[in-house]
Scaffold this motif. Structure first.
Motif, short mmCIF file in Angstrom:
data_model
loop_
_atom_site.label_atom_id
_atom_site.label_comp_id
_atom_site.label_asym_id
_atom_site.label_seq_id
_atom_site.Cartn_x
_atom_site.Cartn_y
_atom_site.Cartn_z
N ARG A 67 35.72 41.85 -5.41
CA ARG A 67 35.90 40.56 -6.09
C ARG A 67 34.65 39.72 -5.85
NH1 ARG A 67 41.58 41.09 -3.64
NH2 ARG A 67 42.62 42.22 -5.30
N ASP A 68 33.92 39.46 -6.94
CA ASP A 68 32.66 38.69 -6.86
C ASP A 68 31.70 39.29 -5.84
OD1 ASP A 68 33.39 36.78 -8.82
OD2 ASP A 68 34.66 35.78 -7.35
N VAL A 69 31.44 40.57 -5.99
CA VAL A 69 30.56 41.30 -5.07
C VAL A 69 29.21 41.53 -5.73
CG1 VAL A 69 30.24 43.50 -3.86
CG2 VAL A 69 32.47 42.38 -3.84
N LYS A 70 28.13 41.40 -4.94
CA LYS A 70 26.77 41.64 -5.43
C LYS A 70 26.23 42.90 -4.77
CE LYS A 70 25.52 36.78 -6.13
NZ LYS A 70 26.64 36.04 -5.60
N PHE A 71 25.66 43.77 -5.60
CA PHE A 71 24.98 44.96 -5.12
C PHE A 71 23.51 44.81 -5.46
CE2 PHE A 71 29.32 46.42 -6.01
CZ PHE A 71 29.64 47.05 -4.81
N LYS A 72 22.64 44.86 -4.45
CA LYS A 72 21.20 44.70 -4.67
C LYS A 72 20.45 45.87 -4.04
CE LYS A 72 21.22 39.66 -4.77
NZ LYS A 72 20.70 38.43 -4.19
N GLY A 73 19.66 46.56 -4.87
CA GLY A 73 18.84 47.65 -4.36
C GLY A 73 19.64 48.77 -3.72
N CYS A 74 20.83 49.05 -4.26
CA CYS A 74 21.70 50.06 -3.67
C CYS A 74 21.64 51.38 -4.44
CB CYS A 74 23.14 49.58 -3.66
SG CYS A 74 23.43 48.19 -2.53
N LYS A 75 21.85 52.47 -3.70
CA LYS A 75 21.98 53.80 -4.28
C LYS A 75 23.47 54.07 -4.39
CE LYS A 75 20.48 58.56 -3.52
NZ LYS A 75 19.76 59.45 -2.57
N MET A 76 23.95 54.28 -5.62
CA MET A 76 25.39 54.35 -5.87
C MET A 76 25.72 55.51 -6.82
SD MET A 76 25.76 50.23 -6.39
CE MET A 76 27.51 50.11 -6.05
N LEU A 77 25.34 56.71 -6.44
CA LEU A 77 25.51 57.87 -7.30
C LEU A 77 26.95 58.37 -7.28
CD1 LEU A 77 22.35 59.87 -6.14
CD2 LEU A 77 22.54 58.29 -8.07
N GLY A 78 27.48 58.70 -8.47
CA GLY A 78 28.77 59.35 -8.60
C GLY A 78 29.97 58.54 -8.16
N LEU A 79 29.93 57.22 -8.32
CA LEU A 79 31.06 56.39 -7.91
C LEU A 79 32.09 56.26 -9.04
CD1 LEU A 79 29.34 53.53 -5.88
CD2 LEU A 79 30.42 55.61 -5.05
N HIS A 80 33.36 56.24 -8.68
CA HIS A 80 34.45 56.09 -9.66
C HIS A 80 35.02 54.68 -9.56
CE1 HIS A 80 34.93 60.11 -11.39
NE2 HIS A 80 34.34 60.48 -10.26
N PHE A 81 34.34 53.74 -10.23
CA PHE A 81 34.84 52.37 -10.26
C PHE A 81 36.17 52.28 -11.00
CE2 PHE A 81 30.27 51.88 -9.59
CZ PHE A 81 30.25 51.01 -8.52
N ASP A 82 36.48 53.30 -11.79
CA ASP A 82 37.76 53.34 -12.50
C ASP A 82 38.93 53.55 -11.53
OD1 ASP A 82 36.40 55.78 -12.21
OD2 ASP A 82 37.40 56.72 -13.89
N ASP A 83 38.68 53.94 -10.29
CA ASP A 83 39.72 54.09 -9.28
C ASP A 83 39.98 52.79 -8.52
OD1 ASP A 83 40.02 56.78 -9.86
OD2 ASP A 83 38.67 57.45 -8.27
N CYS A 84 39.12 51.78 -8.71
CA CYS A 84 39.22 50.52 -7.96
C CYS A 84 40.47 49.72 -8.33
CB CYS A 84 38.00 49.64 -8.24
SG CYS A 84 36.48 50.22 -7.48
#
Length: 193
Positions: A67-84
């Motif tokens: 909730r209102d999260v910031k990702f900066k300069g992150c490596k985020m390969l193969g994530l399933h945001f659809d499971d959140c």
């Protein structure tokens, strides 16, 4: 397992791959240069947090709340945001690598993707109304039955979006990006006269 509540804490250079973050709710926390790769973050809650320079590749996100999260300069390969956890799901990405991730059927209106690599990301049936794709590489990203109304793609590239199979009303594209809307017709453009 006991759930913790932690607020306004900075986690710096911690390897959570081997030493798992305590399950619970994190509010106004900063995670800097941490390794969450292949971690199980299921049922965690992150509110107003920032992940900077972190590796979250292949982390499990079953019912994870962002909730209102910031990702900066992150490596985020193969994530399933659809499971959140979809309740209040909101985040922004700046200078992140999101290759092979999935946002299938998520409702993430007004999300900002800035200076990102989103190759082979699945946006099928996603609601991206009013989102900004600023200088993003969308090579082989999937847009199928996606709502991109009022979204801004003017500075992004390598996308292929079928206007007949997506809702694109009032979306913004640059002239050099128009071929990405014509791919299915196998047309070739030539700027020479």
């Amino acid at each position: 397992m006991e759930h913790v509540y932690i607020e306004e804490k900075t986690f710096d250079k911690i390897n959570f791959k081997d030493n798992l973050l305590k399950k619970g709710e994190y509010e106004n926390c900063l995670f800097r240069n941490c390794d969450f790769s292949e971690s199980d973050l299921s049922d965690y809650r992150f509110t107003d947090c920032e992940f900077s320079g972190c590796n979250l590749s292949l982390a499990k996100l079953m019912k994870t709340a962002f909730r209102d999260v910031k990702f900066k300069g992150c490596k985020m390969l193969g994530l399933h945001f659809d499971d959140c956890n979809e309740f209040g799901l909101s985040f922004n990405f700046d200078n992140c690598i999101l290759d092979h991730s999935s946002f299938y059927e998520t409702k993430i209106r007004k999300t900002t993707f800035r200076n990102g690599r989103l190759q082979e990301v699945d946006f099928s049936a996603c609601d991206l109304t009013g989102s900004l794709f600023d200088n993003c590489d969308l090579l082989n990203a999937t847009f199928d039955n996606t709502v991109i109304e009022k979204a801004d793609f003017r500075t992004s590239y390598n996308y292929s979006i079928d206007p007949e199979n997506n809702r694109i009303r009032k979306a913004k594209f640059s002239i050099r990006g128009i071929p990405g809307l014509l791919d299915k017709y196998d047309l070739r453009s030539d700027d020479t006269i």
